[in-house]
Design a protein around this motif. Sequence first.
Motif, PDB file in Angstrom:
ATOM      1  N   TYR A 127     -78.833  -1.667 -24.474  1.00 40.55           N
ATOM      2  CA  TYR A 127     -79.501  -0.365 -24.342  1.00 40.55           C
ATOM      3  C   TYR A 127     -78.481   0.720 -24.028  1.00 40.55           C
ATOM      4  O   TYR A 127     -78.538   1.821 -24.606  1.00 40.55           O
ATOM      5  CB  TYR A 127     -80.561  -0.443 -23.241  1.00 40.55           C
ATOM      6  N   LYS A 128     -77.576   0.430 -23.115  1.00 40.21           N
ATOM      7  CA  LYS A 128     -76.539   1.415 -22.788  1.00 40.21           C
ATOM      8  C   LYS A 128     -75.687   1.711 -24.010  1.00 40.21           C
ATOM      9  O   LYS A 128     -75.296   2.850 -24.240  1.00 40.21           O
ATOM     10  CB  LYS A 128     -75.648   0.880 -21.656  1.00 40.21           C
ATOM     11  N   ARG A 129     -75.363   0.680 -24.781  1.00 44.08           N
ATOM     12  CA  ARG A 129     -74.537   0.872 -25.969  1.00 44.08           C
ATOM     13  C   ARG A 129     -75.260   1.760 -26.984  1.00 44.08           C
ATOM     14  O   ARG A 129     -74.642   2.642 -27.606  1.00 44.08           O
ATOM     15  CB  ARG A 129     -74.216  -0.490 -26.577  1.00 44.08           C
ATOM     16  N   ILE A 130     -76.578   1.560 -27.191  1.00 46.50           N
ATOM     17  CA  ILE A 130     -77.346   2.356 -28.162  1.00 46.50           C
ATOM     18  C   ILE A 130     -77.383   3.821 -27.750  1.00 46.50           C
ATOM     19  O   ILE A 130     -77.159   4.730 -28.570  1.00 46.50           O
ATOM     20  CB  ILE A 130     -78.781   1.797 -28.299  1.00 46.50           C
ATOM     21  N   THR A 131     -77.675   4.065 -26.452  1.00 42.77           N
ATOM     22  CA  THR A 131     -77.776   5.456 -25.990  1.00 42.77           C
ATOM     23  C   THR A 131     -76.424   6.158 -26.069  1.00 42.77           C
ATOM     24  O   THR A 131     -76.359   7.358 -26.366  1.00 42.77           O
ATOM     25  CB  THR A 131     -78.299   5.502 -24.545  1.00 42.77           C
ATOM     26  N   THR A 132     -75.348   5.396 -25.790  1.00 43.26           N
ATOM     27  CA  THR A 132     -74.012   5.996 -25.876  1.00 43.26           C
ATOM     28  C   THR A 132     -73.698   6.387 -27.309  1.00 43.26           C
ATOM     29  O   THR A 132     -73.190   7.493 -27.576  1.00 43.26           O
ATOM     30  CB  THR A 132     -72.956   5.004 -25.367  1.00 43.26           C
TER      31      THR A 132
ATOM     32  N   SER B 174     -75.766   9.474 -28.354  1.00 41.74           N
ATOM     33  CA  SER B 174     -75.240  10.721 -27.790  1.00 41.74           C
ATOM     34  C   SER B 174     -74.023  11.197 -28.564  1.00 41.74           C
ATOM     35  O   SER B 174     -73.881  12.386 -28.863  1.00 41.74           O
ATOM     36  CB  SER B 174     -74.877  10.515 -26.318  1.00 41.74           C
ATOM     37  N   LYS B 175     -73.123  10.247 -28.878  1.00 36.50           N
ATOM     38  CA  LYS B 175     -71.915  10.618 -29.614  1.00 36.50           C
ATOM     39  C   LYS B 175     -72.247  11.130 -31.017  1.00 36.50           C
ATOM     40  O   LYS B 175     -71.636  12.092 -31.498  1.00 36.50           O
ATOM     41  CB  LYS B 175     -70.969   9.422 -29.700  1.00 36.50           C
TER      42      LYS B 175
END
Length: 926
Positions: free
Chosen positions: A214-219, A222-223
Amino acid sequence: MDKTYNLFMLMFNLSQLHSKERVIKLFLEKINEIFYPATFHFCESPEGIKPDIITIKTTETVYGYLEAELPPTLAREEKSILGNTIQMLAMILENLELNKNLKTERDSFESVANQRLEELTKTVDHLEKARKESVNLINELSDEIQKRSAVEKSLRESEEKFRNLTENTTDVVWTADLNLKTTYVSPSIINLTGETVEENQAKKATDRYTVEDYKRITTILSKEIARDNEPGVDKNRTRVIELQHLKSDGKTRIWVAMHASFMRDEQGNISGLQGVTRNIEKQKRLEAELRQSEARYKSIIALSNTGAWEYDRVKDHLWCSPEYFKMLGHNPSEYPANLAQSWSDFLHPDDKDVALQIFSDYLEKDTEEMYENYFRMGHKNGQWRWIWSRGQTLRDKNNQLTNITVGTHIDITERKLYEEAIKKSEEKYRLIFEKSPLGVLYFDANGVITDCNQQFVSIIGSSKEMLLGLPMLKLPDPNIIKAVSKALSGKPSSYEGIYKSVTADKTTPVRLLFSPAINESGKVAGGIGLVENRTLHIQSEEFKKQAEIARESVKFKQNFLANMSHEIRTPLTGVVGIIDILEQTTLNQKQKEYINILKSSGENLREIINQVLDFSKIEAGKVSLKHNTFEFQSVLDNAHKLFRNLCHKEVAFSIHADPQIPAWIKADKNRISQVIHNLISNAVKFTGKGAISLHAQLESPLSSTGEISIKIEINDTGIGIPKAMMKKLFTPFAQIDKKDTRLHEGTGLGLSICKELVKMHGGEIGVKSTYRKGSTFWFTFIAKAANPIKLKNQQEPVAEGRIPSKQLRILLAEDKLVNQKVISLMLTSMGHTVTIAQNGKECLELFKPDFFNLILMDIQMPVMDGITATQKLRKKHSNLPPIIGLSANAFEGDKEKYIALGMDGYMTKPVKRDDFNAVLEKIFRK
């Protein structure tokens, strides 16, 4: 080793092929060559195959069968190697299958995903266009009723088409807002996660993925949003993310590939997300299996301690495996991928040119023959490692030689060291065999000599040609036959006796030692014999017996002289003592002459005893030098004082010393003085008129070790020495002649004693003489220059309470009646009071603390000896007067021994009045 290497190269070559048919073909071709005469045939099915069948399989899959005809002579180790080879073949076939499946899956996925995405994009675009058209139709409803009906129909058809597309696909089509909340998901979600559309849409995004994903997807989101307005960025770009999706239970994970892109409004702004999610669990499993297969292959390479290499002669490109670098202690990351230009830097300078030439010659041959080379390569730790390099040029699918040569590097340093050790051992053994002081022979299982060294030939007294082939079991000596037979039965044996040669006329005392020689099968193949010539041993034993007799004789002589010395000195004490006492009485001139004759005779007798003991001690090796530091001039001064009044009235006596001689030296002062006194004494004895002079000079200057050589000459104008006597002069009991012997007394031992004492000082002694004109005796000795030392004052006060009056009260312990009377008279005549104890026990009983000023203790007494009495006195009383030992023992070390046992001083019998005065002066103040 070759079979193992050929199998390894076969597996390596098979791993480079990309079809099962080519793998099976090459495998059958090579395996039949390697395991010839065994034969192998490949079958897809086991039906109709003879009983000897080998299945080619991994844990889960069978890839075919081998019909094998194995000869009964095939070794167990070869069967084991064959089994491992079949297992590696199965792994290679499995790897081919995995690669094929993986490629197919990947191609299929990419094709379907791209097709579905394209259709979806078209559908969305079509819907957008339909929506616009609908708006226009609504606005123009009044005018275009017929157009509206057509648009609605077209819209229904488009929606139906989209619904069919999303509901029938195995992939999951979805849309979501920028907060990752699902706005649409296709019904196929149930096949992926086990959830319905409604259940899936009700879930939060954080419940669909693991925390990390989940953190990887949101990061990533955002980029991508941040870079959307950057120049040159593709607005229709798609990102593919592989992650683990959670199933309906919230725990089970499944690998998926999520293809996502942005949705945009009419102005082109980002309004949400759309994409396709596909199950890639099988792909991931295939990738894992492929990695495991590659890891197993790498493990095989690593465990075999082998580095692999591949060289492309056209591209001049050399690749080396990580193991290649590791065996040389290097990190592969430190070097470029192509080592073609730097590989030779690793080579030993002595091997470099030859190694490169051999490899170059192999490439020029353009052959599939095996390449082989040996050379040294540098290890990172600075050592040189021996490498065995082998290789072969590969063939292509058309069975034509390629530009690729592959091979291996094996570290054989230990093997090389072992081979060199074996070579050195063989050379050492050969050297021992040829140069051995013992005779060495080998014989076979029939007892026939097969080899021998030259020493054996010499001992036997024959020739090697005659000894080789000699059957020892047919020798005439049954004891030798018995010893050889025992060795051939597997047991060590020996023989000692007289050997009469059958090949020469020679008889030799020998000792033979035989040992069995065991072959690799554990059977006795012959034996080895060691032959010792006992001639010298027998002679040595005889010499030892004679030496022992001589030692016993010397020992007997020593004991005899010691006893005789003791027995002579004891009555001599009475004689010398009475003479001293008589000298103190009133005598007429004639009586004085008689007393002088007695005194001279007594002194001569004592000197004879001393010389005999000195010579005996030197002969027995019991004399050792005691080096001390002393003033050299004092030795010369003492000699001058002693002999100036002993010379005849018509003889002048003088002493001269070289000023270059160091004032203080280190040597044995007493022994140097003894030599000087002996030589001056001889000069005085044989010189009736003229002069006697002593000259001391520095013979060699100070060395780096501080050593100097001093030469002393004693010149006289005496009777001289005949030339015939010069050579014998320093031998024991040598005297000038019978006539002179009658005129001049002496034992003839003085000069031989001087010679030995000088030799012990590292010097030499000699004489120059002219008969009836005079002689010059000289000697040299080695000393060391020393620093001055402070001499102890002999007259310093003794401890308070031990200072006697002028008249001493003396306790004398002496068992001999004569000695009691003589010593008592001598001491009383000196003004002292004497109390006599018959033995040590009586001495203990008579002693009174603070009454006696001195104890004179004889060493050898009945009942209790002097040493025991002294030790008991010291144990019983804390404040004792000085205890002086008296003994007729005069051997080297006696004085030190008795002082160490408790005496304060020591006097050797016979004792004179002057001896007592010297001791009393040393111990007490006047």
